[in-house]
Design a protein around this motif. Structure first.
Motif, PDB file in Angstrom:
ATOM      1  N   UNK A  62      37.998  43.945  30.759  1.00  0.00           N
ATOM      2  CA  UNK A  62      38.686  45.239  30.701  1.00  0.00           C
ATOM      3  C   UNK A  62      39.219  45.637  32.072  1.00  0.00           C
ATOM      4  N   UNK A  63      38.446  45.392  33.133  1.00  0.00           N
ATOM      5  CA  UNK A  63      38.918  45.741  34.471  1.00  0.00           C
ATOM      6  C   UNK A  63      40.215  45.020  34.807  1.00  0.00           C
ATOM      7  N   UNK A  64      40.381  43.810  34.291  1.00  0.00           N
ATOM      8  CA  UNK A  64      41.569  43.010  34.605  1.00  0.00           C
ATOM      9  C   UNK A  64      42.847  43.618  34.052  1.00  0.00           C
ATOM     10  N   UNK A  65      42.743  44.572  33.159  1.00  0.00           N
ATOM     11  CA  UNK A  65      43.942  45.181  32.576  1.00  0.00           C
ATOM     12  C   UNK A  65      44.619  46.167  33.525  1.00  0.00           C
ATOM     13  N   UNK A  66      43.941  46.564  34.579  1.00  0.00           N
ATOM     14  CA  UNK A  66      44.586  47.419  35.588  1.00  0.00           C
ATOM     15  C   UNK A  66      45.218  46.492  36.626  1.00  0.00           C
ATOM     16  N   UNK A  67      46.528  46.533  36.807  1.00  0.00           N
ATOM     17  CA  UNK A  67      47.175  45.559  37.703  1.00  0.00           C
ATOM     18  C   UNK A  67      46.685  45.620  39.136  1.00  0.00           C
ATOM     19  N   UNK A  68      46.275  46.794  39.611  1.00  0.00           N
ATOM     20  CA  UNK A  68      45.745  46.882  40.966  1.00  0.00           C
ATOM     21  C   UNK A  68      44.397  46.208  41.092  1.00  0.00           C
ATOM     22  N   UNK A  69      43.511  46.461  40.115  1.00  0.00           N
ATOM     23  CA  UNK A  69      42.201  45.803  40.116  1.00  0.00           C
ATOM     24  C   UNK A  69      42.366  44.300  39.968  1.00  0.00           C
ATOM     25  N   UNK A  70      43.288  43.883  39.123  1.00  0.00           N
ATOM     26  CA  UNK A  70      43.519  42.455  38.909  1.00  0.00           C
ATOM     27  C   UNK A  70      44.042  41.793  40.177  1.00  0.00           C
ATOM     28  N   UNK A  71      44.921  42.480  40.893  1.00  0.00           N
ATOM     29  CA  UNK A  71      45.450  41.915  42.137  1.00  0.00           C
ATOM     30  C   UNK A  71      44.335  41.713  43.153  1.00  0.00           C
ATOM     31  N   UNK A  72      43.406  42.664  43.236  1.00  0.00           N
ATOM     32  CA  UNK A  72      42.295  42.513  44.159  1.00  0.00           C
ATOM     33  C   UNK A  72      41.426  41.315  43.816  1.00  0.00           C
ATOM     34  N   UNK A  73      41.166  41.121  42.525  1.00  0.00           N
ATOM     35  CA  UNK A  73      40.387  39.964  42.090  1.00  0.00           C
ATOM     36  C   UNK A  73      41.139  38.668  42.403  1.00  0.00           C
ATOM     37  N   UNK A  74      42.429  38.665  42.093  1.00  0.00           N
ATOM     38  CA  UNK A  74      43.240  37.461  42.290  1.00  0.00           C
ATOM     39  C   UNK A  74      43.328  37.081  43.771  1.00  0.00           C
ATOM     40  N   UNK A  75      43.499  38.099  44.631  1.00  0.00           N
ATOM     41  CA  UNK A  75      43.760  37.829  46.044  1.00  0.00           C
ATOM     42  C   UNK A  75      42.493  37.622  46.869  1.00  0.00           C
ATOM     43  N   UNK A  76      41.378  38.219  46.435  1.00  0.00           N
ATOM     44  CA  UNK A  76      40.202  38.223  47.304  1.00  0.00           C
ATOM     45  C   UNK A  76      38.932  37.675  46.669  1.00  0.00           C
ATOM     46  N   UNK A  77      38.842  37.679  45.355  1.00  0.00           N
ATOM     47  CA  UNK A  77      37.590  37.257  44.728  1.00  0.00           C
ATOM     48  C   UNK A  77      37.447  35.743  44.779  1.00  0.00           C
ATOM     49  N   UNK A  78      36.181  35.284  44.879  1.00  0.00           N
ATOM     50  CA  UNK A  78      35.900  33.856  44.859  1.00  0.00           C
ATOM     51  C   UNK A  78      35.404  33.428  43.483  1.00  0.00           C
TER      52      UNK A  78
END
Length: 299
Positions: A62-78
């Protein structure tokens, strides 16, 4: 039947330690107060249940549906390189805040906050324009809190037992964690939580797309093997089964034709027995701290 190997794999995934006793778990017995949440209250009960295994998957979807939250995961999460490490890091914050002393909870929240200060960048909107984001943005902080609280509450209501004080008690208690993470006005009832979540969809903030599809594909089949892979597939389906239809459509997922709710309710007690087959769990160490604090206060 020796449950030790399975228990060790589960505890490594959840705590980063095969015995479930990394240093931050051991510190739950330390400190000079009862912590932010009432002993055996709503938050303690929900976060001690094995339905949290499903809630974690649901929250990430569900968090991934917010584009800002998704960008943070995509750019910084391992999460791709070390999915179990990423999971253990999230579990660490939840457990420390729920069961730790206020000192430990504050320290853990500060640790997460320092990481979030680095999470910033831009993403492309549906109109093709660059939008700046930061993990410290009020909207993103609120969205993560809402998605988390809804995931854990809904998963427990579907697959767990009673909640002391009911769903409203959990939302009200977990609002404390929201304030620790600088959410300005976290909801305090289940109805408020549902309305706050729905407002994001109604305002057109939530969206699917290729990046969301990529996250869904990874979460559907992460790199886990053996018996854990079979169990994980059931838990993924169980998480999807609790997501509202409108959000499932954005995620591009469907409910399984199998009776996953019934199957999951049958499997979770087995998982509970596996986890309880070893030493003390996190809340046992918190009980130990609280007994000591009370004893010192009365003596």
């Amino acid at each position: 039947m020796d449950l030790t190997p399975l228990r060790q794999r589960l505890l490594t995934a959840l705590a980063g330690d095969p015995e479930g006793a990394p240093p931050w778990v051991l510190r739950l017995s330390e400190g000079d107060d009862a912590g932010y949440f009432p002993e055996n209250g709503a938050a303690w009960t929900v976060h001690a249940g094995t339905a949290t295994l499903i809630a974690g998957i649901r929250a990430l979807l569900v968090q991934a549906l917010h584009p800002g939250a998704l960008a943070g995961v995509h750019d910084f999460s391992r999460y791709r390189e070390d999915p179990l490490g990423r999971l253990a890091g999230t579990v660490r914050w939840v457990i420390c805040v729920t069961y730790g002393s206020t000192e430990q909870a504050d320290a853990e929240t500060a640790r997460v906050g320092r990481f979030h200060q680095q999470v910033k960048g831009t993403y492309q909107s549906t109109e093709g324009r660059a939008v700046a984001y930061s993990a410290a943005d009020a909207e993103l902080v609120e969205w993560v809190h809402l998605a988390f609280a809804d995931a854990f509450l809904t998963s427990h209501r579907t697959y767990g037992g009673p909640i002391p004080g009911g769903p409203d008690a959990y939302v009200a208690e977990w609002a404390t964690a929201g304030r620790l993470m600088r959410v300005k006005e976290p909801p305090r009832t289940a109805d408020e939580l549902a309305r706050a979540l729905e407002s994001y969809r109604v305002r057109g903030i939530l969206q699917g797309g290729p990046r969301v599809d990529d996250v869904v594909r990874f979460l559907r089949r992460p790199p886990v093997g053996g018996g854990m892979a079979l169990g994980y597939r059931l838990f993924f389906a169980a998480a999807v089964a609790t997501i509202p239809k409108e959000l499932r459509r954005l995620l591009g997922v469907r409910r399984s034709v199998l009776p996953v709710v019934t199957l999951t309710r049958a499997v979770l007690p087995i998982v509970t027995r596996v986890l309880e087959s070893g030493g003390p769990r996190a809340h046992d160490r918190a009980h130990e701290r609280i007994r000591r604090v009370r004893s010192n206060a009365s003596g």
